[in-house]
Scaffold this motif. Structure first.
Motif, PDB file in Angstrom:
ATOM      1  N   LYS B 138       0.841  -1.202   0.000  1.00 47.46           N
ATOM      2  CA  LYS B 138       0.000   0.000   0.000  1.00 47.46           C
ATOM      3  C   LYS B 138       0.876   1.253   0.000  1.00 47.46           C
ATOM      4  CE  LYS B 138      -3.836   1.743   2.502  1.00 47.46           C
ATOM      5  NZ  LYS B 138      -4.520   1.694   3.791  1.00 47.46           N
ATOM      6  N   THR B 139       1.905   1.234   0.852  1.00 47.26           N
ATOM      7  CA  THR B 139       2.822   2.376   0.891  1.00 47.26           C
ATOM      8  C   THR B 139       3.500   2.554  -0.460  1.00 47.26           C
ATOM      9  OG1 THR B 139       3.315   1.561   3.107  1.00 47.26           O
ATOM     10  CG2 THR B 139       4.585   3.448   2.334  1.00 47.26           C
ATOM     11  N   LEU B 140       3.939   1.444  -1.038  1.00 45.59           N
ATOM     12  CA  LEU B 140       4.609   1.529  -2.336  1.00 45.59           C
ATOM     13  C   LEU B 140       3.667   2.132  -3.377  1.00 45.59           C
ATOM     14  CD1 LEU B 140       6.632  -1.794  -2.661  1.00 45.59           C
ATOM     15  CD2 LEU B 140       7.387   0.452  -1.919  1.00 45.59           C
ATOM     16  N   TYR B 141       2.400   1.757  -3.285  1.00 47.15           N
ATOM     17  CA  TYR B 141       1.435   2.310  -4.226  1.00 47.15           C
ATOM     18  C   TYR B 141       1.339   3.826  -4.072  1.00 47.15           C
ATOM     19  CZ  TYR B 141      -2.959   3.505  -6.410  1.00 47.15           C
ATOM     20  OH  TYR B 141      -3.906   4.123  -7.181  1.00 47.15           O
ATOM     21  N   GLN B 142       1.255   4.288  -2.813  1.00 50.73           N
ATOM     22  CA  GLN B 142       1.190   5.738  -2.571  1.00 50.73           C
ATOM     23  C   GLN B 142       2.434   6.428  -3.140  1.00 50.73           C
ATOM     24  OE1 GLN B 142      -1.436   7.039  -1.513  1.00 50.73           O
ATOM     25  NE2 GLN B 142      -2.507   5.234  -0.722  1.00 50.73           N
ATOM     26  N   CYS B 143       3.579   5.820  -2.888  1.00 56.31           N
ATOM     27  CA  CYS B 143       4.836   6.409  -3.375  1.00 56.31           C
ATOM     28  C   CYS B 143       4.855   6.444  -4.899  1.00 56.31           C
ATOM     29  CB  CYS B 143       6.034   5.608  -2.875  1.00 56.31           C
ATOM     30  SG  CYS B 143       6.204   5.627  -1.101  1.00 56.31           S
ATOM     31  N   SER B 144       4.399   5.347  -5.508  1.00 52.65           N
ATOM     32  CA  SER B 144       4.458   5.294  -6.969  1.00 52.65           C
ATOM     33  C   SER B 144       3.538   6.350  -7.578  1.00 52.65           C
ATOM     34  CB  SER B 144       4.088   3.898  -7.471  1.00 52.65           C
ATOM     35  OG  SER B 144       2.708   3.678  -7.332  1.00 52.65           O
ATOM     36  N   LEU B 145       2.448   6.654  -6.879  1.00 52.09           N
ATOM     37  CA  LEU B 145       1.554   7.718  -7.348  1.00 52.09           C
ATOM     38  C   LEU B 145       2.301   9.042  -7.423  1.00 52.09           C
ATOM     39  CD1 LEU B 145      -1.927   7.376  -5.603  1.00 52.09           C
ATOM     40  CD2 LEU B 145      -1.448   7.585  -8.044  1.00 52.09           C
ATOM     41  N   LYS B 146       3.120   9.301  -6.381  1.00 48.51           N
ATOM     42  CA  LYS B 146       3.850  10.571  -6.342  1.00 48.51           C
ATOM     43  C   LYS B 146       4.892  10.628  -7.457  1.00 48.51           C
ATOM     44  CE  LYS B 146       3.106  11.584  -1.538  1.00 48.51           C
ATOM     45  NZ  LYS B 146       3.541  11.184  -0.200  1.00 48.51           N
ATOM     46  N   ILE B 147       5.604   9.515  -7.641  1.00 47.46           N
ATOM     47  CA  ILE B 147       6.609   9.483  -8.707  1.00 47.46           C
ATOM     48  C   ILE B 147       5.930   9.713 -10.044  1.00 47.46           C
ATOM     49  CG2 ILE B 147       8.279   8.033  -9.940  1.00 47.46           C
ATOM     50  CD1 ILE B 147       8.983   6.696  -7.382  1.00 47.46           C
ATOM     51  N   GLN B 148       4.792   9.049 -10.214  1.00 48.42           N
ATOM     52  CA  GLN B 148       4.078   9.181 -11.480  1.00 48.42           C
ATOM     53  C   GLN B 148       3.658  10.634 -11.702  1.00 48.42           C
ATOM     54  OE1 GLN B 148       0.133   8.153 -11.593  1.00 48.42           O
ATOM     55  NE2 GLN B 148       0.092   7.485 -13.731  1.00 48.42           N
ATOM     56  N   GLY B 149       3.160  11.273 -10.632  1.00 49.20           N
ATOM     57  CA  GLY B 149       2.724  12.662 -10.747  1.00 49.20           C
ATOM     58  C   GLY B 149       3.859  13.563 -11.201  1.00 49.20           C
ATOM     59  N   GLN B 150       5.019  13.381 -10.570  1.00 48.22           N
ATOM     60  CA  GLN B 150       6.175  14.210 -10.901  1.00 48.22           C
ATOM     61  C   GLN B 150       6.649  13.966 -12.337  1.00 48.22           C
ATOM     62  OE1 GLN B 150       7.211  15.993  -7.989  1.00 48.22           O
ATOM     63  NE2 GLN B 150       8.033  17.344  -9.571  1.00 48.22           N
ATOM     64  N   MET B 151       6.649  12.715 -12.722  1.00 50.71           N
ATOM     65  CA  MET B 151       7.053  12.369 -14.094  1.00 50.71           C
ATOM     66  C   MET B 151       6.101  13.000 -15.093  1.00 50.71           C
ATOM     67  SD  MET B 151       9.792  10.728 -14.622  1.00 50.71           S
ATOM     68  CE  MET B 151       9.581  10.118 -16.277  1.00 50.71           C
ATOM     69  N   ASN B 152       4.823  12.998 -14.717  1.00 46.89           N
ATOM     70  CA  ASN B 152       3.805  13.554 -15.586  1.00 46.89           C
ATOM     71  C   ASN B 152       4.025  15.049 -15.814  1.00 46.89           C
ATOM     72  OD1 ASN B 152       1.733  12.996 -17.174  1.00 46.89           O
ATOM     73  ND2 ASN B 152       0.174  12.863 -15.571  1.00 46.89           N
ATOM     74  N   THR B 153       4.332  15.760 -14.724  1.00 45.45           N
ATOM     75  CA  THR B 153       4.618  17.191 -14.820  1.00 45.45           C
ATOM     76  C   THR B 153       5.784  17.423 -15.767  1.00 45.45           C
ATOM     77  OG1 THR B 153       4.118  17.208 -12.471  1.00 45.45           O
ATOM     78  CG2 THR B 153       4.964  19.253 -13.424  1.00 45.45           C
ATOM     79  N   LEU B 154       6.845  16.646 -15.562  1.00 52.58           N
ATOM     80  CA  LEU B 154       8.029  16.786 -16.411  1.00 52.58           C
ATOM     81  C   LEU B 154       7.668  16.502 -17.865  1.00 52.58           C
ATOM     82  CD1 LEU B 154      11.045  17.070 -16.980  1.00 52.58           C
ATOM     83  CD2 LEU B 154      11.352  14.707 -16.282  1.00 52.58           C
TER      84      LEU B 154
END
Lengths: 243, 456
Positions: B138-154
């Motif tokens: 579950k934690t990994l999922y939350q973290c991956s969401l954040k990474i995905q968000g940042q990648m998306n912005t970039l």
């Protein structure tokens, strides 16, 4: 006068051809000589091993490749042969085993055995092409460096393979953009010399002069300030190796 | 005047022609470099798009993994997470990121891959995902969401501002300074975000391997600290140097886990002995004697007994050769400890022997020093015959013995080692003496590593 010349030429030709034939015979004798001289055991390589494998195959003990490498398959064939012929089972081809094997393959094994070179599966991770690439990189990056410095450069590539933050193949590590200057300026495509190849061999055999470093730089030409912040392990020649 | 006119009359066409030639040359050069620029840019763009795609998919699969419940589905999800994060890792290696700080994120992705791999290959029917592991997912999922968000912005910025990776590579040689560039900025904030991720319980895996590593390092870093004088004396004695022989000794920076001295003994440009020795207890970690080696005069058995004799000088006894190889007049023999009829593979020491005179021209004992210790391993519950029945029936067993190996998680286990063949291939199979599980399977190739250079 003309006749004399002719005679001289004829004699010279004769002498030369005798020398030529002699040397040919000598060469093939050399070949038999090696089979007759050294003890072969696990790890041996060469044409004599290929001949051993060939002879073992002729008597039905060996079914693997005639590759000139005394590996497990050859070992087991030798042991079975020794067992069946009442020789001490030690897996070593010494005088006695050789003699009995030769006697049993007398008329068959006269043809010269050629070693079939195989390029694939150099070891559990690397192909021979990967190692050639590594030798190229070592030569391109550090050919002016002391021998140990070249082993160290090869080790850095191998250490990167083990690191989580680098690619997982030799080619991936070497061709990572911005990783090696020799890749950027094309020096990697120069033909490596024997020293570079030797250095690669020592590195893959487990000698790591860097103690696990994953970066190195030349303090005189380094443009990055970041690299100086890495914990340093040692300096060899012009390169500082760091984590 | 007439002369100048004459000169001018032929100079002009010459000038015009050379201008045309140079212009044409310049144009074709431009065309070539433009093509190369576009090629390189497409490669980078492709790697970048794929990186975004894989990070999206990792997020997706992690999201699924916390919802599914049957072992088959969980396995499928986790195997996908592993595959996709591995692919993401490889795309990172294709971008011109250079020394830009990105290690936290890369490390995180690697841990996700490792965690999902270990869980996916496990027997989930008998050993289902625990509550703790579910929390981790579950934690990994939350973290991956954040990474995905940042990648998306970039990614949006790269598209909207028409950023070119090739320009980025050419314009910014140093990525560690403060650069006002959206790529650098976004990667930096991604990195910041990852450092703030909550503590994740990774279970066994990378953490346990690191912990075991620390224990190993203690074995070479606890003990008496030798002075430089003592180190020198030890080297002179070990190499049997003439008293007046000068040699170079350098104390290395203590950036590594343990302090070492490097020693260079030079006889000539083509005859140098290099070695590293620890400050604690003065243990020689490795030695390489770079010299020309002549025609072989001794065979491998002699080489082996010379090596065993030499190892006594290093206080290494009770060893067995585990791998022997020869190339270019040199033999490389690996030894492992051999106690109570058991091969102890982690205690490895490799020796290099010159076959011209049997001299030892190198050894590497780091693994031996890090691993060698008194061991107390589990009791044998299976007899060797019982274990043998668990092997693949097609395997023709040739040899069997007890062996200690390091399992995947870095922990040492006692096993039965079977060496056998199937058709042309030779295998080493290690079965746990308690559970009978296959701890490790190796395909032993006949062709060793050194042979490759024959094909040059």
């Amino acid at each position: 006068m003309g006749k004399k010349y002719l005679l001289v030429i004829a004699i010279t030709t004769l002498v030369l051809s005798i020398i030529f034939i002699e040397s040919k015979i000598l060469n093939s004798n050399d070949f038999i000589e090696t089979f007759a001289s050294r003890n072969l055991s696990m790890g041996s390589r060469g044409n004599d091993v290929a001949e051993l494998q060939n002879r073992l195959q002729l008597v039905g003990y060996y079914s693997g490749n005639i590759d000139g490498v005394f590996g497990y398959q050859t070992l087991y064939a030798v042991r079975k042969f020794q067992n069946d012929f009442g020789i001490k089972v030690d897996g070593v081809v010494g005088t006695k085993t050789r003699e009995i094997l030769q006697n049993n393959t007398k008329n068959q094994a006269n043809k010269k055995t050629e070693v079939v070179t195989e390029q694939n599966n150099a070891n559990e991770h690397f192909s021979s092409n990967d190692l050639k690439l590594l030798a190229n990189a070592v030569y391109g990056e550090s050919r002016g460096e002391p021998y140990i410095g070249q082993v160290a450069v090869a080790s850095v590539v191998l250490n990167r393979l083990k690191s989580e933050t680098f690619p997982n193949s030799i080619s991936g590590v070497i061709f990572e953009p911005r990783a090696f200057t020799a890749v950027a300026d094309g020096q990697i495509w120069m033909e490596p010399n024997d020293t570079a190849k030797k250095a690669v061999q020592d590195a893959i055999n487990g000698w790591d002069p860097t103690g696990g470093a994953i970066y190195y730089f030349n303090p005189n030409t380094a443009t990055s300030g970041w690299i100086w912040t890495r914990p340093q392990r040692k300096q060899i020649g012009k390169h500082i190796f760091c984590d | 005047m007439i002369m100048y006119k004459k000169i001018a009359s032929w100079l002009l066409p010459v000038l015009v022609i050379s201008l045309v030639v140079v212009g044409y040359w310049g144009y074709s050069e431009y065309k070539i470099s433009n093509t190369l620029y576009n090629n390189s840019e497409s490669q980078y763009q492709r790697a970048f798009y794929e990186l975004s795609y894989y990070i999206d998919s990792v997020e997706d699969e992690l999201g699924k993994s916390i919802a599914v419940s049957t072992p088959g589905q969980i396995r499928r999800s986790l195997a996908n997470v592993w595959r996709l994060s591995y692919a993401a890792q490889s795309r990172v290696g294709q971008l011109p990121l250079g020394t830009m700080e990105f290690t936290e994120t890369e490390d995180f992705i690697a841990r996700v891959a490792d965690f999902s791999y270990r869980a996916a290959i496990r027997d989930l029917d008998n050993d289902p995902v625990s509550d703790e592991e579910w929390e981790t997912l579950k934690t990994l999922y939350q973290c991956s969401l954040k990474i995905q968000g940042q990648m998306n912005t970039l990614h949006n910025e790269v598209i909207n501002k028409q950023l070119r990776w090739t320009d980025f590579e050419l314009n910014y040689v140093n990525l560690d300074e403060n650069i006002d560039n959206p790529i650098v900025k976004n990667f930096n904030s991604l990195e910041d975000e990852v450092t703030q991720f909550p503590e994740v319980s990774w279970g066994t895996g990378i953490d346990s391997i690191n912990q075991i590593k620390q224990e190993k390092i203690k074995r070479v870093s606890n003990g008496e600290i030798f002075s430089e004088k003592m180190i020198k004396d030890k080297v002179v004695k070990f190499l049997d140097l003439e008293p007046d022989k000068q040699f170079k000794i350098i104390k290395n920076p203590d950036g590594g886990e343990y302090v070492t001295y490097s020693v260079y003994v030079t006889y000539s440009d083509e005859n140098i002995i290099y070695l590293d020795i620890t400050e604690v207890e003065g243990n020689i970690l490795w030695l390489l004697h770079d010299r020309v080696v002549g025609k072989p005069a001794i065979d491998l058995q002699e080489a082996e007994s010379k090596a065993v004799e030499y190892l006594k000088k290093l206080d290494v006894e009770n060893v067995i050769a585990t791998n022997i190889d020869d190339y270019e007049n040199i033999a490389i023999i690996s030894f492992a400890s051999y106690e109570n009829n058991t091969v102890i593979y982690p205690d490895t020491i490799t020796v290099k022997i010159a076959l011209d005179n049997g001299e030892i021209i190198g050894f590497s004992s780091i693994e031996y020093l890090l691993n060698h210790n008194k061991r107390d391993l589990g009791e044998i519950k299976l007899t060797i015959d019982e274990a043998k029945k668990k092997l693949n029936p097609k395997l023709q067993v040739e040899e069997q013995r007890l062996a200690i190996i390091e399992a995947d998680d870095g922990i040492e286990v006692l096993t039965y080692e079977f060496i056998g063949t199937i058709d042309e291939n030779t295998y080493k199979i290690f079965l746990n003496v308690e559970s009978g599980l296959e701890e490790k399977v190796e395909k032993v190739d006949q062709i060793g590593i050194q042979r490759v250079f024959n094909n040059y």
